[in-house]
Design an enzyme around this catalytic site. Structure first.
Site, short mmCIF file in Angstrom:
data_model
loop_
_atom_site.label_atom_id
_atom_site.label_comp_id
_atom_site.label_asym_id
_atom_site.label_seq_id
_atom_site.Cartn_x
_atom_site.Cartn_y
_atom_site.Cartn_z
N PRO A 151 10.06 9.60 36.38
CA PRO A 151 9.40 10.47 35.41
C PRO A 151 10.16 11.78 35.22
O PRO A 151 10.63 12.38 36.18
CB PRO A 151 8.02 10.70 36.03
N GLU A 152 10.30 12.20 33.96
CA GLU A 152 11.00 13.43 33.66
C GLU A 152 9.99 14.54 33.38
O GLU A 152 8.78 14.36 33.51
CB GLU A 152 11.95 13.20 32.48
#
Length: 296
Positions: free
Chosen positions: A2-3
Site C-alpha cells: 500500500p502506498e
C-alpha cells in the site's frame, strides 16, 4: 505494498471510529508481525484514550492521551476493519469478496463507548508492524529520521527538488522513490506523475536542474503532477493491488484511472500522442511509460 493514498484512506476510515474512544483491551494473537511487538505495548495502550489519528509517509499514527504514539505499518497485505457489536456485516460496495479469514486477525483493539466496537488488524503475510514512540520524539524515530516532505504538503516545491536533484546522475524515477526526497511516494504514483509531466523515467535527475541550480520547466510540471495524482488517488480511495482494502472492506477504485501503470501495450491516453505504453525494469521495479511522449 500500500502506498500513501491507501494509508491515508485507512486513516480517514479509522479516525471517526477510533478518535475519542478508550482502548479497554488490546489483544495480541501472536508475539510478532514483521518484528516482535514492544514488550510494554499492552500496558502502555490499555485504558488510554485515542486523541487523534495521523499519518507520516506510509505510516499510520495513533496518538494516545499519555503522549505516546502507536506507529503502524501495513506491510504488503495488512488491513484494518471496524466491527460494531450490533453490525451483521461490514458496510460498503465490494469489488471482489472480502477476505474474512480470521486466522490472520493478529491485533484487536477493543474500544469503550457505544456501540461496542472492535478494530481488527488482519495481515496474512505479516509484513506489517506496530511499535511505540513518545509523540515528542517521533521525528527522531528511525522510521522517520531523514524523511523528505510530504507530497501533499506546502514544503514540496520545484525549488526544493532542484536542490535535491542538482548534480545527481540517478534516474529521475529512482530519485522520486528515494524517501529522503519525497516521503511516501511509491512506484505506482511515480509512474503516473512522470507520464503526466511527460518526463522520461530514465533521464538523470540533474537534467531537470539548470547549471545555476534552478528548476527547469520539466521539474515545474512534475510537482503539480505529483500533487494531483496523489490527491485524485486519495479521493478515489486509493489503488487496490492484490490485498489492500479500505477499512469498510471495499476496494480502492483509482486503479481504474491508471494512465500508464500496468497498461503495457495499450495506447497512450494523451490525446496528441500516438504512442503505446511500454514496460521496463528499473532497480528491480516495473516502470510503465510512453516512449513516444515521455522524452523530457
Amino acid at each position: 505494498m500500500p502506498e500513501l493514498p491507501e494509508v491515508e484512506t485507512v486513516r480517514r476510515g479509522l479516525a471517526p471510529a477510533m478518535e475519542g474512544r478508550r482502548i479497554e483491551k488490546l489483544v495480541l494473537n501472536r508475539a510478532d508481525l514483521r518484528f516482535p511487538f514492544p514488550e510494554n505495548l499492552v500496558e502502555t495502550v490499555e485504558n488510554r484514550t485515542i486523541i487523534a489519528l495521523g499519518r507520516r509517509a506510509k505510516y499510520l499514527l495513533i496518538d494516545l492521551d499519555n503522549d505516546m504514539t502507536i506507529i503502524a505499518h501495513l506491510g504488503m497485505s495488512g488491513s484494518y476493519r471496524v466491527e460494531d457489536h450490533d453490525a451483521e456485516h461490514v458496510p460498503g460496495r465490494f469489488h471482489t469478496p472480502r477476505n474474512v479469514n480470521t486466522l490472520h486477525d493478529h491485533v484487536v483493539f477493543q474500544l469503550g463507548g457505544l456501540p461496542a466496537r472492535r478494530i481488527i488488524y488482519n495481515d496474512p503475510r505479516r509484513f506489517g508492524f506496530i511499535k511505540l514512540a513518545p509523540k515528542t520524539m517521533l521525528e527522531a524515530d528511525p522510521s522517520f529520521a531523514g524523511l523528505g516532505p510530504e507530497p501533499t504538503g506546502n514544503s514540496l516545491d520545484a525549488d526544493f527538488l532542484a536542490r535535491r536533484f542538482a548534480g545527481k546522475s540517478q534516474a529521475i524515477k529512482s530519485a522520486l522513490l528515494d524517501q529522503r526526497n519525497i516521503a511516501g511516494l511509491g512506484n505506482i504514483y511515480v509512474c503516473e506523475a512522470l507520464w503526466r509531466a511527460r518526463l522520461s523515467p530514465f533521464r538523470a535527475a540533474s537534467h531537470l536542474v539548470t547549471p545555476s541550480g534552478k528548476p527547469r520547466e520539466g521539474l515545474k510540471r512534475l510537482v503539480p503532477a505529483i500533487r494531483d495524482v496523489i490527491a485524485e488517488a486519495i479521493e478515489a480511495g486509493g489503488s487496490t493491488l492484490r490485498d489492500h482494502r479500505k477499512t469498510d472492506g471495499t476496494l480502492g477504485y483509482f486503479q481504474h484511472s491508471f494512465s500508464v501503470y500496468d497498461r503495457t501495450g495499450t495506447p497512450c491516453p494523451h490525446e496528441d500522442c500516438n504512442g503505446t505504453i511500454a514496460r521496463a525494469v528499473q532497480s528491480g521495479r516495473s516502470t510503465f511509460y510512453c516512449p513516444a511522449c515521455q522524452k523530457g
